[in-house]
Motif scaffolding. Structure first.
Motif, PDB file in Angstrom:
ATOM      1  N   VAL A 134      31.614  -0.785  50.946  1.00 54.48           N
ATOM      2  CA  VAL A 134      31.469   0.336  50.004  1.00 54.48           C
ATOM      3  C   VAL A 134      30.646   1.442  50.641  1.00 54.48           C
ATOM      4  O   VAL A 134      31.011   2.618  50.583  1.00 54.48           O
ATOM      5  N   PHE A 135      29.530   1.090  51.272  1.00 51.71           N
ATOM      6  CA  PHE A 135      28.702   2.112  51.928  1.00 51.71           C
ATOM      7  C   PHE A 135      29.452   2.789  53.065  1.00 51.71           C
ATOM      8  O   PHE A 135      29.334   3.995  53.260  1.00 51.71           O
ATOM      9  N   ASP A 136      30.231   2.034  53.826  1.00 47.81           N
ATOM     10  CA  ASP A 136      31.031   2.635  54.892  1.00 47.81           C
ATOM     11  C   ASP A 136      32.040   3.626  54.320  1.00 47.81           C
ATOM     12  O   ASP A 136      32.236   4.716  54.860  1.00 47.81           O
ATOM     13  N   GLU A 137      32.687   3.231  53.218  1.00 50.70           N
ATOM     14  CA  GLU A 137      33.658   4.124  52.567  1.00 50.70           C
ATOM     15  C   GLU A 137      32.974   5.391  52.058  1.00 50.70           C
ATOM     16  O   GLU A 137      33.502   6.492  52.225  1.00 50.70           O
ATOM     17  N   LEU A 138      31.816   5.232  51.432  1.00 54.34           N
ATOM     18  CA  LEU A 138      31.090   6.394  50.919  1.00 54.34           C
ATOM     19  C   LEU A 138      30.669   7.318  52.056  1.00 54.34           C
ATOM     20  O   LEU A 138      30.749   8.540  51.930  1.00 54.34           O
ATOM     21  N   ALA A 139      30.239   6.737  53.150  1.00 57.13           N
ATOM     22  CA  ALA A 139      29.847   7.552  54.307  1.00 57.13           C
ATOM     23  C   ALA A 139      31.038   8.328  54.838  1.00 57.13           C
ATOM     24  O   ALA A 139      30.931   9.516  55.153  1.00 57.13           O
ATOM     25  N   GLY A 140      32.196   7.672  54.911  1.00 57.03           N
ATOM     26  CA  GLY A 140      33.406   8.355  55.372  1.00 57.03           C
ATOM     27  C   GLY A 140      33.830   9.452  54.419  1.00 57.03           C
ATOM     28  O   GLY A 140      34.189  10.554  54.844  1.00 57.03           O
ATOM     29  N   ALA A 141      33.763   9.182  53.114  1.00 59.14           N
ATOM     30  CA  ALA A 141      34.160  10.175  52.110  1.00 59.14           C
ATOM     31  C   ALA A 141      33.213  11.371  52.134  1.00 59.14           C
ATOM     32  O   ALA A 141      33.656  12.521  52.057  1.00 59.14           O
ATOM     33  N   SER A 142      31.922  11.128  52.266  1.00 55.98           N
ATOM     34  CA  SER A 142      30.978  12.247  52.283  1.00 55.98           C
ATOM     35  C   SER A 142      31.161  13.076  53.545  1.00 55.98           C
ATOM     36  O   SER A 142      31.028  14.293  53.524  1.00 55.98           O
ATOM     37  N   SER A 143      31.494  12.423  54.664  1.00 57.48           N
ATOM     38  CA  SER A 143      31.743  13.153  55.899  1.00 57.48           C
ATOM     39  C   SER A 143      32.967  14.048  55.754  1.00 57.48           C
ATOM     40  O   SER A 143      32.964  15.203  56.178  1.00 57.48           O
ATOM     41  N   LEU A 144      34.028  13.520  55.135  1.00 62.30           N
ATOM     42  CA  LEU A 144      35.247  14.296  54.896  1.00 62.30           C
ATOM     43  C   LEU A 144      34.958  15.468  53.971  1.00 62.30           C
ATOM     44  O   LEU A 144      35.387  16.596  54.231  1.00 62.30           O
ATOM     45  N   LEU A 145      34.212  15.216  52.899  1.00 61.13           N
ATOM     46  CA  LEU A 145      33.867  16.274  51.952  1.00 61.13           C
ATOM     47  C   LEU A 145      33.055  17.357  52.638  1.00 61.13           C
ATOM     48  O   LEU A 145      33.302  18.548  52.448  1.00 61.13           O
ATOM     49  N   LEU A 146      32.109  16.972  53.467  1.00 62.21           N
ATOM     50  CA  LEU A 146      31.276  17.930  54.181  1.00 62.21           C
ATOM     51  C   LEU A 146      32.124  18.794  55.110  1.00 62.21           C
ATOM     52  O   LEU A 146      31.939  20.010  55.174  1.00 62.21           O
ATOM     53  N   SER A 147      33.064  18.181  55.800  1.00 59.20           N
ATOM     54  CA  SER A 147      33.903  18.962  56.711  1.00 59.20           C
ATOM     55  C   SER A 147      34.792  19.934  55.931  1.00 59.20           C
ATOM     56  O   SER A 147      35.001  21.060  56.350  1.00 59.20           O
ATOM     57  N   LYS A 148      35.303  19.510  54.760  1.00 57.21           N
ATOM     58  CA  LYS A 148      36.115  20.422  53.938  1.00 57.21           C
ATOM     59  C   LYS A 148      35.276  21.582  53.413  1.00 57.21           C
ATOM     60  O   LYS A 148      35.741  22.721  53.386  1.00 57.21           O
ATOM     61  N   LEU A 149      34.033  21.299  53.007  1.00 58.26           N
ATOM     62  CA  LEU A 149      33.149  22.368  52.527  1.00 58.26           C
ATOM     63  C   LEU A 149      32.838  23.360  53.642  1.00 58.26           C
ATOM     64  O   LEU A 149      32.836  24.575  53.431  1.00 58.26           O
ATOM     65  N   LYS A 150      32.580  22.856  54.849  1.00 60.55           N
ATOM     66  CA  LYS A 150      32.307  23.743  55.984  1.00 60.55           C
ATOM     67  C   LYS A 150      33.516  24.619  56.272  1.00 60.55           C
ATOM     68  O   LYS A 150      33.393  25.818  56.532  1.00 60.55           O
ATOM     69  N   SER A 151      34.701  24.019  56.219  1.00 62.85           N
ATOM     70  CA  SER A 151      35.932  24.763  56.468  1.00 62.85           C
ATOM     71  C   SER A 151      36.118  25.852  55.409  1.00 62.85           C
ATOM     72  O   SER A 151      36.435  26.999  55.719  1.00 62.85           O
ATOM     73  N   TRP A 152      35.904  25.485  54.155  1.00 61.87           N
ATOM     74  CA  TRP A 152      36.063  26.469  53.059  1.00 61.87           C
ATOM     75  C   TRP A 152      35.043  27.572  53.198  1.00 61.87           C
ATOM     76  O   TRP A 152      35.358  28.744  53.022  1.00 61.87           O
ATOM     77  N   TRP A 153      33.778  27.206  53.545  1.00 60.62           N
ATOM     78  CA  TRP A 153      32.720  28.183  53.665  1.00 60.62           C
ATOM     79  C   TRP A 153      33.018  29.170  54.795  1.00 60.62           C
ATOM     80  O   TRP A 153      32.783  30.373  54.660  1.00 60.62           O
ATOM     81  N   SER A 154      33.540  28.674  55.899  1.00 63.19           N
ATOM     82  CA  SER A 154      33.816  29.564  57.030  1.00 63.19           C
ATOM     83  C   SER A 154      34.985  30.509  56.749  1.00 63.19           C
ATOM     84  O   SER A 154      35.084  31.570  57.346  1.00 63.19           O
ATOM     85  N   GLN A 155      35.890  30.138  55.837  1.00 61.53           N
ATOM     86  CA  GLN A 155      37.016  30.997  55.474  1.00 61.53           C
ATOM     87  C   GLN A 155      36.622  32.049  54.464  1.00 61.53           C
ATOM     88  O   GLN A 155      37.307  33.041  54.298  1.00 61.53           O
ATOM     89  N   SER A 156      35.510  31.829  53.765  1.00 59.17           N
ATOM     90  CA  SER A 156      35.098  32.780  52.720  1.00 59.17           C
ATOM     91  C   SER A 156      34.488  34.011  53.278  1.00 59.17           C
ATOM     92  O   SER A 156      33.972  34.165  54.278  1.00 59.17           O
TER      93      SER A 156
END
Length: 145
Positions: free
Chosen positions: A123-145
Motif C-alpha cells: 500500500v505504501f509503495d502504491e501511494l508513493a507511486g501515485a503521489s509521484s505521478l500526481l506531482l509530475s502531472k502538477l509540474k507539467s500543468w504548472w509549466s504550461q500555465s
C-alpha cells in the motif's frame, strides 16, 4: 572535569533541557533515561528504555540501568554500569570488541522493531507511486500555465 561515582535518580515527565551532574533523569512516560556522562566530559547520555536497549530496575529507592553504558562515540569512550545508584567502571575494550557489541545491538534492535506486514508495504509503495505521478502531472500543468 570530575567524574561521578553515584547518580541520584530523579523521576520526571520530561527530561530537562539542562542536565545536572550526578543525576539520572528517568521519564517513565517517554521510556527514556538521561544523564551527563559519568567521566565528567558533560556530554548528554540518552538511554531509550525498551527490551532492545536499556532497562531500569528499582530496589529500596535505588535504581540500576542495564546493560552497561558504552559511550564509544564520545571522545572519552567511557564505559560503565549504573548499579544501585553507583557507577561501576568497565575495563577498556578493544575496537574490534566494541564493533562486535555495536553490531549485536543493531541486530537486537532490528528484531525488536516489528516489520509491517507485506500488504502494508505494498500500500505504501502504491501511494508513493501515485503521489509521484500526481506531482509530475502538477509540474507539467504548472509549466504550461
Amino acid at each position: 572535569m570530575t567524574g561521578a561515582s553515584h547518580l541520584r535518580p530523579e523521576f520526571v515527565e520530561f527530561i530537562p533541557d539542562r542536565l545536572e551532574p550526578g543525576v539520572l533523569y528517568i521519564s517513565r512516560r517517554y521510556a527514556t533515561a538521561s544523564h551527563l556522562c559519568c567521566c565528567g566530559c558533560e556530554r548528554e547520555v540518552v538511554t531509550p528504555l525498551n527490551p532492545a536497549k536499556w532497562r531500569i530496575t528499582e530496589r529500596a529507592a535505588k535504581v540500576s540501568l542495564t546493560p552497561s553504558i558504552g559511550n564509544w562515540s564520545f571522545p572519552c569512550r567511557s564505559h560503565y554500569w549504573i548499579s544501585a545508584n553507583r557507577v561501576q567502571w568497565a575495563p577498556v575494550m578493544a575496537l574490534e570488541i566494541i564493533q562486535a557489541v555495536q553490531a549485536r545491538d543493531r541486530r537486537d534492535a532490528e528484531l525488536y522493531v516489528p516489520k509491517p506486514p507485506s500488504w502494508i508495504r505494498r500500500v505504501f509503495d502504491e501511494l508513493a507511486g501515485a503521489s509521484s505521478l500526481l506531482l509530475s502531472k502538477l509540474k507539467s500543468w504548472w509549466s504550461q500555465s
